[in-house]
Design a protein around this motif. Sequence first.
Motif, PDB file in Angstrom:
ATOM      1  N   PHE A 190      -3.530   6.212  -8.664  1.00  0.00           N
ATOM      2  CA  PHE A 190      -3.678   4.796  -8.984  1.00  0.00           C
ATOM      3  C   PHE A 190      -2.873   3.856  -8.089  1.00  0.00           C
ATOM      4  CE2 PHE A 190      -3.708   7.312 -12.961  1.00  0.00           C
ATOM      5  CZ  PHE A 190      -5.077   7.287 -13.194  1.00  0.00           C
ATOM      6  N   ILE A 191      -1.620   4.172  -7.848  1.00  0.00           N
ATOM      7  CA  ILE A 191      -0.753   3.265  -7.096  1.00  0.00           C
ATOM      8  C   ILE A 191      -0.947   3.529  -5.602  1.00  0.00           C
ATOM      9  CG2 ILE A 191       1.621   2.521  -6.710  1.00  0.00           C
ATOM     10  CD1 ILE A 191       2.276   3.583  -9.510  1.00  0.00           C
ATOM     11  N   PRO A 192      -1.338   2.524  -4.823  1.00  0.00           N
ATOM     12  CA  PRO A 192      -1.613   2.749  -3.405  1.00  0.00           C
ATOM     13  C   PRO A 192      -0.342   3.033  -2.599  1.00  0.00           C
ATOM     14  CG  PRO A 192      -1.706   0.409  -3.904  1.00  0.00           C
ATOM     15  CD  PRO A 192      -1.551   1.113  -5.219  1.00  0.00           C
ATOM     16  N   ALA A 193      -0.525   3.722  -1.465  1.00  0.00           N
ATOM     17  CA  ALA A 193       0.608   4.076  -0.615  1.00  0.00           C
ATOM     18  C   ALA A 193       1.359   2.841  -0.124  1.00  0.00           C
ATOM     19  CB  ALA A 193       0.118   4.914   0.565  1.00  0.00           C
ATOM     20  N   GLU A 194       0.657   1.703   0.053  1.00  0.00           N
ATOM     21  CA  GLU A 194       1.291   0.478   0.540  1.00  0.00           C
ATOM     22  C   GLU A 194       2.409   0.009  -0.386  1.00  0.00           C
ATOM     23  OE1 GLU A 194      -3.042   0.313   1.887  1.00  0.00           O
ATOM     24  OE2 GLU A 194      -1.877   1.016   0.185  1.00  0.00           O
ATOM     25  N   SER A 245       7.862   8.876   2.901  1.00  0.00           N
ATOM     26  CA  SER A 245       6.963  10.029   3.036  1.00  0.00           C
ATOM     27  C   SER A 245       5.608   9.714   2.403  1.00  0.00           C
ATOM     28  CB  SER A 245       7.575  11.263   2.363  1.00  0.00           C
ATOM     29  OG  SER A 245       8.753  11.668   3.018  1.00  0.00           O
ATOM     30  N   ILE A 246       5.640   9.066   1.257  1.00  0.00           N
ATOM     31  CA  ILE A 246       4.386   8.699   0.587  1.00  0.00           C
ATOM     32  C   ILE A 246       3.644   7.635   1.382  1.00  0.00           C
ATOM     33  CG2 ILE A 246       3.390   7.730  -1.514  1.00  0.00           C
ATOM     34  CD1 ILE A 246       5.910   8.824  -2.967  1.00  0.00           C
ATOM     35  N   ALA A 247       4.383   6.626   1.857  1.00  0.00           N
ATOM     36  CA  ALA A 247       3.759   5.530   2.590  1.00  0.00           C
ATOM     37  C   ALA A 247       3.153   5.997   3.911  1.00  0.00           C
ATOM     38  CB  ALA A 247       4.772   4.416   2.844  1.00  0.00           C
ATOM     39  N   GLU A 248       3.837   6.931   4.586  1.00  0.00           N
ATOM     40  CA  GLU A 248       3.403   7.333   5.926  1.00  0.00           C
ATOM     41  C   GLU A 248       2.529   8.580   5.941  1.00  0.00           C
ATOM     42  OE1 GLU A 248       7.100   7.730   7.953  1.00  0.00           O
ATOM     43  OE2 GLU A 248       7.595   5.577   7.810  1.00  0.00           O
ATOM     44  N   GLU A 249       2.582   9.369   4.845  1.00  0.00           N
ATOM     45  CA  GLU A 249       1.768  10.589   4.791  1.00  0.00           C
ATOM     46  C   GLU A 249       0.991  10.647   3.468  1.00  0.00           C
ATOM     47  OE1 GLU A 249       3.839  14.228   6.185  1.00  0.00           O
ATOM     48  OE2 GLU A 249       5.615  12.936   6.220  1.00  0.00           O
ATOM     49  N   GLY A 305       5.612   1.509   0.590  1.00  0.00           N
ATOM     50  CA  GLY A 305       6.126   0.974   1.835  1.00  0.00           C
ATOM     51  C   GLY A 305       6.814  -0.363   1.668  1.00  0.00           C
ATOM     52  N   GLN A 306       6.567  -1.044   0.538  1.00  0.00           N
ATOM     53  CA  GLN A 306       7.076  -2.396   0.337  1.00  0.00           C
ATOM     54  C   GLN A 306       8.181  -2.485  -0.711  1.00  0.00           C
ATOM     55  OE1 GLN A 306       3.645  -4.692  -0.751  1.00  0.00           O
ATOM     56  NE2 GLN A 306       2.590  -4.361   1.183  1.00  0.00           N
ATOM     57  N   ASN A 307       8.417  -1.408  -1.468  1.00  0.00           N
ATOM     58  CA  ASN A 307       9.342  -1.484  -2.593  1.00  0.00           C
ATOM     59  C   ASN A 307      10.392  -0.381  -2.524  1.00  0.00           C
ATOM     60  OD1 ASN A 307       8.137  -3.580  -4.702  1.00  0.00           O
ATOM     61  ND2 ASN A 307       6.424  -2.477  -3.781  1.00  0.00           N
ATOM     62  N   ASN A 308      11.661  -0.781  -2.527  1.00  0.00           N
ATOM     63  CA  ASN A 308      12.754   0.191  -2.487  1.00  0.00           C
ATOM     64  C   ASN A 308      12.955   0.884  -3.828  1.00  0.00           C
ATOM     65  OD1 ASN A 308      13.791  -2.259  -0.480  1.00  0.00           O
ATOM     66  ND2 ASN A 308      14.064  -0.200   0.336  1.00  0.00           N
ATOM     67  N   GLN A 309      12.561   0.225  -4.896  1.00  0.00           N
ATOM     68  CA  GLN A 309      12.623   0.817  -6.225  1.00  0.00           C
ATOM     69  C   GLN A 309      11.203   0.894  -6.761  1.00  0.00           C
ATOM     70  OE1 GLN A 309      15.484  -2.085  -7.506  1.00  0.00           O
ATOM     71  NE2 GLN A 309      17.037  -0.521  -7.788  1.00  0.00           N
TER      72      GLN A 309
END
Length: 403
Positions: A157-161, A145-149, A164-168
């Motif tokens: 500070f922490i980018p949405a990407e 949800s964060i990565a796509e919206e 999208g790349q980290n399960n934890q």
Amino acid sequence: MRFLGQKGNQIIKGLPQKFIDRLKAVQASSEHRPCPLHMSLTLVEPEAVKTVALQMLVEAKVEILFYAFCAEVVKDGDELKGVIVESKAGREAILSKVIIDCSGDADVAFKAGVPCEFGNENGGVQPPTLMFCLGGVDTEKLRLSIAEEPRTYLTDFIPAEYFGQNNQFVLVGMRNLINKAKEEGLNLPTERTILITGLRKGEVWVNMTRVNGVNGTDPGSLTMGEIEGRNQIEDIQRYLIEYVPGFENAYFLKTAPFLGIRETRRIKGLYTMDRDDIMGCRHFDDAIAVASYPLDIHHPVGGGCTLEWCGDCYDIPYRSLVPQKIKNLLVAGRAISTTHEAMSAIRVMAPCMAMGEAAGRAAKMAIKEVQQPADIDVKKLQKELLEKGAFLREPQVEPVASN
């Protein structure tokens, strides 16, 4: 011993193979892929780490005593000779050639007469948090949800990407959802959503309770803080379930065993680290640890927080572990000699572990060579740290001015 998070690499030196195998078993098995900001995350299973740590101490024939507190000290002039501990069995004296204060509150140093500071210029300390854990969270739904919206689920500070790349992951932000929930009647003590995924499926730790005005050296104040922290959990849990994706079926699992104290006393040492040392990525000739955690100041008043990264890393000098006035004593952890601002960066677990290792090795050197901790050869200490797997930066070479 060091764990390096990026790409899951580990460097472990000086340990028996069976301990290496145990530590590998408790480290997170997830793949770590750097995001555009070269961020990485390494998680460990805390219950397993407790067991391994005790096994290592017992095997090394360390005498361990739980359930005792420092009640007083034994001094001869400005020389610390030992500590008097209090327990259900009464009081007893423990004498030592060098004492290391890792109490976090400078308990030994303060009782011995080391000059100390408390909080900021107004005496305000960063508020404590009572962590709690929820199960049944759909962490995949949350991160996607964060990565796509990203416009709906705004993070600080922490980018949405990264999500999208980290399960934890660690999540900091969603201020817009917090504000909406407050407007609709929920009583939330913080301005940000702060979550850390656990190792078990569906497990999330919540870092959102906050109790201003708690004095971590006063048991009455601590008691009040824990009561208030527990009172705050109900609305925070309701907020997560009703407003944050993935928490729809979440349920309560457990709280931390006690309040997480961020700040109390700090000693005055031979050198006091300050904000400029952190933000300037300062090199020190007597460096005994390297850290990269940001200035992370939870405001003593209100629910806000300030985070500032230096963009790289900075050294922690040995002199900040050596207190003024009192001999035979070292301090490690968040009570070392820093300002209120600098302490907010070095107070977390990784720097504290590195300081503890350095203090232990320094104490051994001082005893073996019949010296005061302040007088040991720091170059020899640095050499031993490096040989045992610690990371220290190359000394900074000042540029030579040319005409």
